[in-house]
Every structure is written in structure tokens, then in C-alpha cells.
Design an enzyme around this catalytic site. Sequence first.
Site: not given
Lengths: 598, 598
Positions: A442-444
Amino acid sequence: MPTYTPPLRDMQFVMHEVLKIADEYKAMPRHADVDVDTINAILEEGGKFASEVTFPLNIGGDEEGCRLNQETHEVTTPKGFKEAYHKYVEGGWPALSCDPEYGGQGLPIVVNQAFYEMLNSANQAWTMYPGLTHGAYEALHAHGTPEQKKTYLPKLTSGEWTGTMCLTEPHCGTDLGMLRTKAEPQADGTYKITGNKIFISAGEHDFVANIVHLVLARLPDAPQGSKGISLFIVPKFNVNKDGSLGSRNGVYCGGLEHKMGIHGNATAQIVLDGAVGTLVGEPNKGLQAMFVMMNAARIGVGMQSLGLTEVAFQNALAYAKDRIQMRSLSGVKAKDKPADPIIVHPDVRKMLLTAKAYAEGGRALSMFCSLLIDRELHHPDEKVRKESEELVALLTPIVKAFLTDNGHIATNACMQVFGGHGFIKEWGMEQFVRDNRINMIYEGTNTVQSLDLLGRKVLGNNGATLKKFGKMVAQLVEEEGVNEKMAEFINPVAYLGEQMTKFTTEIGFKGFQNPDEVGAAAVDYLRVAGHLVFGYFWARMAQVALREIAAGNTDPFYQAKLQTARFYFAKLFPETATLMRTARAGSKVLMDTDLALA
Amino acid sequence: MPTYTPPLRDMQFVMHEVLKIADEYKAMPRHADVDVDTINAILEEGGKFASEVTFPLNIGGDEEGCRLNQETHEVTTPKGFKEAYHKYVEGGWPALSCDPEYGGQGLPIVVNQAFYEMLNSANQAWTMYPGLTHGAYEALHAHGTPEQKKTYLPKLTSGEWTGTMCLTEPHCGTDLGMLRTKAEPQADGTYKITGNKIFISAGEHDFVANIVHLVLARLPDAPQGSKGISLFIVPKFNVNKDGSLGSRNGVYCGGLEHKMGIHGNATAQIVLDGAVGTLVGEPNKGLQAMFVMMNAARIGVGMQSLGLTEVAFQNALAYAKDRIQMRSLSGVKAKDKPADPIIVHPDVRKMLLTAKAYAEGGRALSMFCSLLIDRELHHPDEKVRKESEELVALLTPIVKAFLTDNGHIATNACMQVFGGHGFIKEWGMEQFVRDNRINMIYEGTNTVQSLDLLGRKVLGNNGATLKKFGKMVAQLVEEEGVNEKMAEFINPVAYLGEQMTKFTTEIGFKGFQNPDEVGAAAVDYLRVAGHLVFGYFWARMAQVALREIAAGNTDPFYQAKLQTARFYFAKLFPETATLMRTARAGSKVLMDTDLALA
């Protein structure tokens, strides 16, 4: 059951002996009064909160998970989570590094991040509730209207309300340009927002009276793609002019995901059914506004894995000293026992030291990044602010991807130390592995981070920022180049630094002709860069340790630091040899594979 | 929901085109009649069983798990598991490679193992029930008295009863010499067995009327340590002279473990409360007897990870073609869509190809090992039998550790391809990761495997067996050394082979002075050896593919094989560069760390 001891001594070492943050803060008006004792006292208290309040809830939270009432759309969090949050609020913890203008304590980011490391060691799932709030706070602080700030920031600062980031939709995660949630302007200046969001961490819960969703959506006349996205505040309960809660807004939890880990955090499907929202920042500039919180969130994700690496290490170390099984290859060690403790085995030590070296290297790097953010925000010299901003932008994808990948390696290694018991839930080790696994995504995803690093941050400005980091390395080499005792730590870093320069030019040239070359090299490149940065900080830590020892300091902490540094350079750092080779192997063997991937 | 297609074409390629097993079997009287069509037809049916019967139960089995009734000590397996087992028995599958003397079909081990690969892709937790039975069958077949064989083997062959291996106790897993379970001789020639076993896979369930536990225990006069362990049959129900079931024996399930994965398999705590047992083999020779099933089990564990690698690959490939997100770095590929399928991204391809290369390399190696076992058991030439036995002993720890570590890398990479969806249970990807995780631990941790390889199998006979494998490599180099098209596949293997020879001598010399040097190098050494063996088989597969293409065969399978081979040598094989370096870094940086690990 696992245990956790806040690593205060190592934090103090990095903050005060390596980075000398109190000296740095003397130059910043906002933080000029922050002294070593204050920082240490706060972190000692913070460590108590983490180890005594949220850590005991970690395994129970994993077992119980969150429950959604399908009729009321309300979520019940695991037993004790809500009470722990109220203690957190009572202790004033949410306000630690927030702006005094909105009720914050105005302390440096370094202090808050060090506290978050401990919270993440203790209970990542719980920590995500205040963590996401912090992200929402930052985006509003940077881009909110004065009225929005007045309405929301004091509540987020006190922890009375919490926040979320609503970006992802079922058909788009990385590619937010495809998002479909609509925002229709209303006569009163608000927007009617309709759409479906998924994967919304801390998206619904029973901690507080109101949840402030920051939602990306598209205006009716918006350009296609990522240039047509706007940011909105959509509170769970509409807020009256006087700040009191009004009617229930049309935003609710439609479902909770069943996940591999972080069960204690509610990963919500959020339905926006004509919800009332207000615009944050300019129309169609929502992605830029969101990036403020995304960058902070990316460093935050690295801190999550740092926390898990530390707690996994502590427990594996204790087990390795306690568990007796087989004899040492080099002769009986525990004569009074039927077998030796497994810590006598070289490979068990290797697994433990891997986690320790990654934890301590990650702590140094992430604290340095937090210091850069403090400089970026509060240094009086504009040039320092700008350089700090650039450097932290370069290091952010490394903190996110390298620390989370290292967390994967480390938590798995520590679980392995337990043998079959590592696979059993009651020991807590497999939970660290499962909870850490999301941090790589997550978050890229870590692939996205690597493209951000190589494509944007390095090649995007022809290596200019990388050269600034290179200068820091060069300065260290200059300082210690003639110190024989430092050679074992400096030489590999200096050598890799030179290699990196050539390597970067090479990829830049190849990527100019074929952009897939950048995509093919990026993940390996990020890991090499990660080792360059870790190598630099390990060398600096060794430098401090050697100086203390030379000055007659007999604290075994410094010898321990040298032992771990030697291990790091001998057993982990050489990974760069393969990474450079595989990155150089190029894109053809990946792209000419249509038949293999038919 | 995930899907699974049995990889019949690739199995046929390895069996018939690379290993030419039917030719091999012509030399073995037992298997002289086994032809290509029979093998293919059996595996096609076996693939149907796996994909249609047990695969659909995989996610449900994980969600539901096994339940223990604390009063009756009976275990209920997940919905559908029992019915699937009855179909398995009705289909005659348990008997596939069993001895015709006891009702078996007498087919080669290769066929049975290929079938097991598919069962493991479909549902590892379910497959462990028949898998453990097979282990018990083999130990009894090798060491049972004629009466024991007559009583138990037909029932295990038909699948009417199942079997277990009861080794581990709470305080000892790797170090079985410490086990405490007692066996007291009774006047009637039986033994009264008392103790506590843990981690007993398939230890209790509702599939069949009787469970045959093979239990390690200690006789009253037994020598201390591993030389005082005996093996016993302890059936759940005592068996009457006529083969019918008698009274309930004093062996029961005291608890089930809550685990990270393989939830559908009952991992039982087994209480032996004065249970009646009969001795298998000679007193105090229990460990040797158990090793028969442990070696088979170790290859079986490698097959578990092979199965998971294959099914994870298939699903990640399908997702990567279907999921659209972002545009290709080298220009729009799917003009008619709002984004390109993610398979256009180099790193996504790298993750997919990693799984594919590890699956296909693992399939070739493990099938070769199975063929060696067939030779060992049934080849008329004693020299061939002996050499095959030695070679399979060398390769067993590699199959166990290298394939399971590769499974860890591959299932995690395939999960990563799914982004956030990979973390969500309904997609099934995170289950492959969790199920695979135990394979690196049980049947001897991968560290134990590496010590078995380097300490016992390689240095233990001064590299004699390794040299035999070296001869196979040398023969291939000789055959293809002048073929330019083979150079890219042969050269790295030949080079690594030479390096390995030096490296082995070097470690042998250092280990002679300090045995911890062996322990410090072993894990890296095993991975280097794994790549040498994989490299050899990838070269042989490329050899076959090039010959077919040269002969005008236009089946794209062969070009696909070459593409995967090129990827393997360019992106995975170079890991050996780092591994040799870290292994050579020696034991001092691990062992001189008492302060770091204080």
C-alpha cells in the site's frame, strides 16, 4: 506470548550521538527550546504507552478483527482498542508534532516518528487509526481553507475526531487517473459526492464521534485522467457552524475486507451516496494536495516495517537464547544442559543479526528523513529548506520500499528462528510477517516506489539530487579516508558510490533509447540505493562507536554497534553485487517473453 | 476466486522429452510395461481430480479450518474434505505407486510425484492427509514385520486407513535425541506407550475408521540421545487378529494448533496415555527406520512448494493480463482501453517469470529425483541402484530447501502482482504464501537441510557424490561445448561448476579447522548448489527446445521454454555471485557478536 521493550538507547544514540538533533534544532526558531532531556522523557513515556497499552492488544486484535453491523453500517473494533485510543487522546499523544495554532505541541517530526516506530512495534493495526488521522491533518494543514482548518484541525489535533484517505476504487489503485467518483457542485457551495471507494484503512470504527474522510473525486467538467481530480472533505457527520455535529452524511461503510493481516484495522469499502463534501485546495489539483499526505504516509509505512523488524528481532533473540536444541558444531557450550541454546548456531545468529542490522540501519535512515522534514518546515535558511526537501523526496521511496522489503526479510527470518513454533499463532511471530506484508503493497507498491526513485527522483533531474547525497558520502570518505579503523566500513560505501554513479549514467542512457530499460532496472536500482544509504549510516554509526571507544567509553553498546556493522557489510551489503548485475541484464529478457507469458 | 489448470504439457516435456523416462523404465523389470500413453492418461485423470475435486475446497478449507470436540477428541475437517477423500479412495489413487503385493498398482514414483504436484497446487492442506499416509506406508514397507505388513499395508494402500508420523515433542523438534515418550514392554510382546507429541500433521480427522500412528519413543533401558529411540505402530483403534477393529487405543488428540496456514489440515497435539504399540524394526534403531519416510517426506515438501509456485504463477499471469492500470513506459499498448494491462510493465513480467522459472526448474529437478528413486528401487544393475541412491541423497536437501525457499519468493511475487487485492483473502493469493511458509520449516528446517547437504552429503564423503553430479554437468558441456546456440545456457553452468569445486574445497579446509565455518556457509552453499542444479536442468531443457526448433517443430512451447531459460540465467542465476561472496565472508562476523546479541 511475545514481549516488547522500547529501544530507547538506540534511538538516543541515533538522535543525539549520530544526528545530534538538539544542535540542529537550535538553528530552528520553532524548536530552539527542544532539548535532549525533553525528547528522551517524551519517548520514555511514549514507549510505556506502546508497550503497556497497545502491545497487549496486538494478538487479540488479530484474532478478533473488526466486525461490521450490516444494518447500522457501524464497525466494532477489537476488545480494548477503543479504550486504548481514549488513553492515547487523554495523554495528548495525537498533538505531539501538530501546529500549536490548532492545539498542537509543536514538537519536531523526529520525536513523533520515533514514537510511531514504537507504536508500530506494539500494534500496527491499532496505530493505523491515529496514523491515518495524521495524514489527513497534514493535507488539510497544507491545503485547507481557513474555515476548514478552524473546523477540522483542532479536532484532529486533539484526537477527538479521526481522519482517512479515500483514494482507491475497485478498478483503480496505482492509476488514480481512472477514478470515477463524482462531485457535483451545489448551490450552497458544497458538493454532492457519489461513488465507491475500497481499501480505506481506518475507514469506519467506534473510537470517536466523527470521521473526516478526505476523498478524491471528479468534478463534472474535469479534464480526463489525473489532471481532473479534486480533493474533498466528507465528514461522517456534517459539522454545524458552531462546530457541533449535525446530520449523518451520506458516507458509510458497505463492507470490510478479509485480509492476510492487520485484522484489527477496519479496511472499509466506503460508499458515497450523495454525500456532502467541501473542496480542499483548487479544483482539479486534488492529486497534488493528496501528495502532501502521501509522502508523509510513505515514510510512515517504512516506519511500520521498522517497528515490526525491531519487535520480531527482540522476540527471536529471546527465543534463541532460551530454546535448547542440538549441540554447537564447535563443541558443547552449555555443559549443564541436555543441549545448547540455538543461538550457538551460525545461521541462527545470521537470521537474528539480519533483523538487527536492518532495524538499526532503518532507524538511522528514517530519523534522518524526519530531521530533513523538520529542516524543510522550520529552518530559517531557504536554501537549507529547499535542499532538505529535495533530499527527503529522494529518500522517501527508499524508506518506503527498502524498509518494507527488509521488514519482510527480517520478520520471516525471525519467524524461522522459532522453527515450527514460528508458524503457531500464540507465539506472535507469524502475525508480524502477515502484518508487514501489506507494507510492501500500500501507499504505492514497491515497484511504484522504485519507478518514482529511478525515473522521477534520479533521472528526472539528471542525478542532481543523487549527487547531493553523493556529497554526503564523499564528505565522510574525506573525513575518515585515512583512518585505518574505518576502512572496513568506508571502503565498501565509497566503492559502491562510484559504481552507482556509472550505473546511473548507464541506465539513463539506455532509458533514453528505451524507457522499458528504466522499468526493468528500477527495483534492483532501489535496493542498491538502499544499501548505499544504509552503508553510509552504518559507517557513520561505526564512526561514533569507534570514537567513543577510543575516548575510553566502556559501554558495551559501542562494541555491539561495531559487531553489527561488521555483520552488515560482510553478509547483507554484498547483495549489491548481484543487483547491479541483474539490473544490467536489461529489459530484453523480460519483454521478449510473449510466448512464455502466453 | 483462483483457478488451476494442470500443467500436463510441461510435465510431459520433462518426463518424455528431457528425461525420456519410458526408455529408462524399459530397463527395469517392474516398470518395463509402463508406456508414455499410460503415464499421460493417468496424469490427465489425476489432474482432473486435483482441479475438479480438491481445488474447489481450498479456500473454504482455509476459512473453516479443523474443529476439535474436546469431549470426544474427534476432529471435524472442513466441509467437503471427507467426501473428496472418499472419491480419492474410490479412484484408487492411494495405490498408484504402492507395492502390488499389498494391493498397489506398482507404478513408478515419477507418476505418483507428478500427481502429487497437482494435488499440492490444488490444496496442500488436504493433500497432507494422503501424503502422510504414504510416508507411514513406506516406513512400514521397509521395516515392518511380515505380520505388521500384512495387517497394515493393504489398508494404507487402499486408503481405508491413514497414517501419521509422530516425532516432535514440545521440547524437541530438530533434536529428537531429547525425546521423552516412554515405551514399556508388556508380557504379550506389545508396548505401553506414554508421552506427548505435538505438530502431528493429519493427526486426527473424520476421513476413515482408523489412523495408524508411527511413534518414536524410548525403551526403559535405552541409551541416551538419538541412539536410544525406537519406532512403534500405535493405531487409533487396536486391530484384532482377523483385521477387524478392536477397542479404542489410548492415543488421542489433546488439542489443535492455530496456525498461519494449512488450516484445513489438523495439526494435532497427540496424547499417548498408556497406548498399546508394537515395535517396528529393531529396538533403538527407530531413527534410521523413520529416516526412510523422512527422506521421501523431504522431497514431498519440495513438491508442495512446487505445486504452490505453479498455481500462484497461473493466477498472477491471468490477473496481469486482465488488470488494466497505467500505460506502458514505452508507449500505449492497448489503445482501445483506458489503460494497459499490467503485464506490459517490466517488473510485473519479472515477478511472473520468476515464478515460472522456479516452477519449471523445480519440476525438472524433482522429477529427476523421482526417477532416481525408481532406479534405486528397481534397476537391475546394483551399481546403478547405488549411484542413484547416493545422488538422490545429495539432491534431497536441495529439493526440500531450494524449492521451498523459491516457493516463498514466487508466491510472494505473485501475490505482489495483485497489488492491494493480493492481500485480500478472496483472491486466494495470500493463502498460497501462508500455506507455503510451513514448507521452509517442517521436515527439518531449511537450515538443517543445508547442514545435511554441506556437512554430511558433500564434505562427509569428501565431495565424492558432488563429483558425480559434476560429471553430469561435464558431460553436457562436452556434448554442447561447440554449439554456439547453447553457449548462453552452458557457459554460466560450466563456470559455476568450476567455482563450486574450488569453493567446496575451501570450505572443507576451513571447516576442518573450525566447524562453525561449515555452519556459517551452509545456507548460502545450498542456494548456490540449487542454482547449479537448476542451471543444469535449464540448459538441458534449452537443449531439447533448440533441437526441436532446429528440426522444424513450430510448437510455440519450445520458444517459450527458451525465453524462460534466458530470463532464468539473466535475472535469477546471478544471485550466486552474492552467495559465494557472503559464504566466503566466513563465521567470525557471525560468532563474534555476543555483545550485539546480548
